[in-house]
Design a protein around this motif. Sequence first.
Motif, mmCIF file in Angstrom:
data_model
loop_
_atom_site.group_PDB
_atom_site.id
_atom_site.type_symbol
_atom_site.label_atom_id
_atom_site.label_comp_id
_atom_site.label_asym_id
_atom_site.label_seq_id
_atom_site.Cartn_x
_atom_site.Cartn_y
_atom_site.Cartn_z
ATOM 1 N N LEU A 130 0.931 -0.972 -0.197
ATOM 2 C CA LEU A 130 -0.426 -0.215 -0.016
ATOM 3 C C LEU A 130 0.829 1.356 -0.189
ATOM 4 C CD1 LEU A 130 -2.995 -0.841 2.646
ATOM 5 C CD2 LEU A 130 -3.258 -0.847 -0.019
ATOM 6 N N PRO A 131 0.679 2.214 -0.291
ATOM 7 C CA PRO A 131 1.111 2.952 -0.399
ATOM 8 C C PRO A 131 1.881 4.052 0.677
ATOM 9 C CG PRO A 131 -1.288 3.968 -1.116
ATOM 10 C CD PRO A 131 -0.832 2.640 -1.299
ATOM 11 N N LEU A 132 2.730 4.642 1.396
ATOM 12 C CA LEU A 132 2.580 5.210 2.829
ATOM 13 C C LEU A 132 2.577 7.112 3.060
ATOM 14 C CD1 LEU A 132 3.938 5.924 5.682
ATOM 15 C CD2 LEU A 132 5.682 5.862 4.429
ATOM 16 N N VAL A 133 1.756 7.331 3.147
ATOM 17 C CA VAL A 133 1.547 8.828 3.054
ATOM 18 C C VAL A 133 2.790 9.388 4.348
ATOM 19 C CG1 VAL A 133 -0.297 10.648 4.132
ATOM 20 C CG2 VAL A 133 -1.168 8.507 3.594
ATOM 21 N N ILE A 134 2.791 10.790 3.615
ATOM 22 C CA ILE A 134 3.851 11.836 3.639
ATOM 23 C C ILE A 134 3.560 12.870 3.983
ATOM 24 C CG2 ILE A 134 6.305 11.860 4.025
ATOM 25 C CD1 ILE A 134 6.177 9.521 3.369
ATOM 26 N N ASP A 135 3.331 12.770 6.122
ATOM 27 C CA ASP A 135 2.583 14.613 6.381
ATOM 28 C C ASP A 135 3.680 15.215 7.203
ATOM 29 O OD1 ASP A 135 0.131 15.643 6.701
ATOM 30 O OD2 ASP A 135 0.285 14.934 8.466
ATOM 31 N N LYS A 136 5.077 15.344 7.249
ATOM 32 C CA LYS A 136 5.487 15.753 7.045
ATOM 33 C C LYS A 136 5.581 17.368 8.434
ATOM 34 C CE LYS A 136 9.882 14.173 5.165
ATOM 35 N NZ LYS A 136 11.161 14.942 4.296
ATOM 36 N N ASN A 137 4.191 18.013 7.415
ATOM 37 C CA ASN A 137 3.819 19.592 8.091
ATOM 38 C C ASN A 137 2.641 19.017 8.982
ATOM 39 O OD1 ASN A 137 6.500 20.910 7.217
ATOM 40 N ND2 ASN A 137 5.239 21.009 5.113
ATOM 41 N N GLY A 138 2.093 17.566 9.014
ATOM 42 C CA GLY A 138 1.451 17.931 10.215
ATOM 43 C C GLY A 138 0.146 18.585 9.976
ATOM 44 N N LEU A 139 -0.115 18.279 7.518
ATOM 45 C CA LEU A 139 -1.636 19.115 7.036
ATOM 46 C C LEU A 139 -2.474 17.862 6.845
ATOM 47 C CD1 LEU A 139 1.120 20.480 4.116
ATOM 48 C CD2 LEU A 139 -0.773 22.119 5.723
ATOM 49 N N PHE A 140 -2.111 16.390 6.891
ATOM 50 C CA PHE A 140 -2.908 15.264 7.172
ATOM 51 C C PHE A 140 -3.745 15.129 8.567
ATOM 52 C CE2 PHE A 140 -4.929 11.153 7.136
ATOM 53 C CZ PHE A 140 -5.252 10.841 6.295
#
Length: 246
Positions: A130-140
């Motif tokens: 499955l794809p990995l969600v990258i959320d470095k800025n905490g937007l998600f």
Amino acid sequence: MTTKSRFFFSLIGLIAGIIVLIFLVKINNIHCFIDNQLLDSAQVCIQLQSLKGGRILLRNLADEKEVLEKLFITETQEIYTIKSIQASLNGSLTFNLETSPPLYRLEQHGELLLFNKSGQGRKNDDRVILPLVIDKNGLFEKDFNLNHSFLAGFLTNLGEDLYRIEEIRFISPTMIRIVFKDFLDFLVEPQQNPQQQALRLQRVLHNLNPNQIDLSLQEIDLRFDLPVMRSFESSDSADFPIDSLE
């Protein structure tokens, strides 16, 4: 005995009866409907049988950790969600379930989890592609419901193409970068219709031969009526609308 006293003792008796009823009525029979079919022999229903013997009244079974854990099948990586639960005073419990495969993995509180269409998180398993969600800025995480709703609608409309995605990077409130293992990056916007953007992506993905793509191209922006090809990431220069694919 006065009327007031009789009322008081009657009330005490009623409360005592309810308390006794709560603890006396136990789960003794469990049935499972999966996608509207009675499937008591399914593995998920077998796992739910361990609830027998527990009390049936005044419980929010749909939110109990013990129940949610039993909706995950380790061997097949299947995940089920609860549509409804019917309980009766004779101790019978009926689960109405629906299949809900995981769509993406996301790190929450230092732990990788797999998330399905309904937003339920399950323990990660590296065997699941499955794809990995990258959320470095905490937007998600800042607006989880909105962003999850977009991803769920977008990814479920990709079909088998979902498994070609490597990462989903949240860049800004209006930009998500979809990183493919074997293709150019795509840009989508969570504020727009997820189904329409998924359709645009598939049209490009299935009609554009990777061997015919200029090596200088880096991304395809789907946030416009016509997809736009760019020679470097998130630039306004070197844009080429793909007219033939819309």
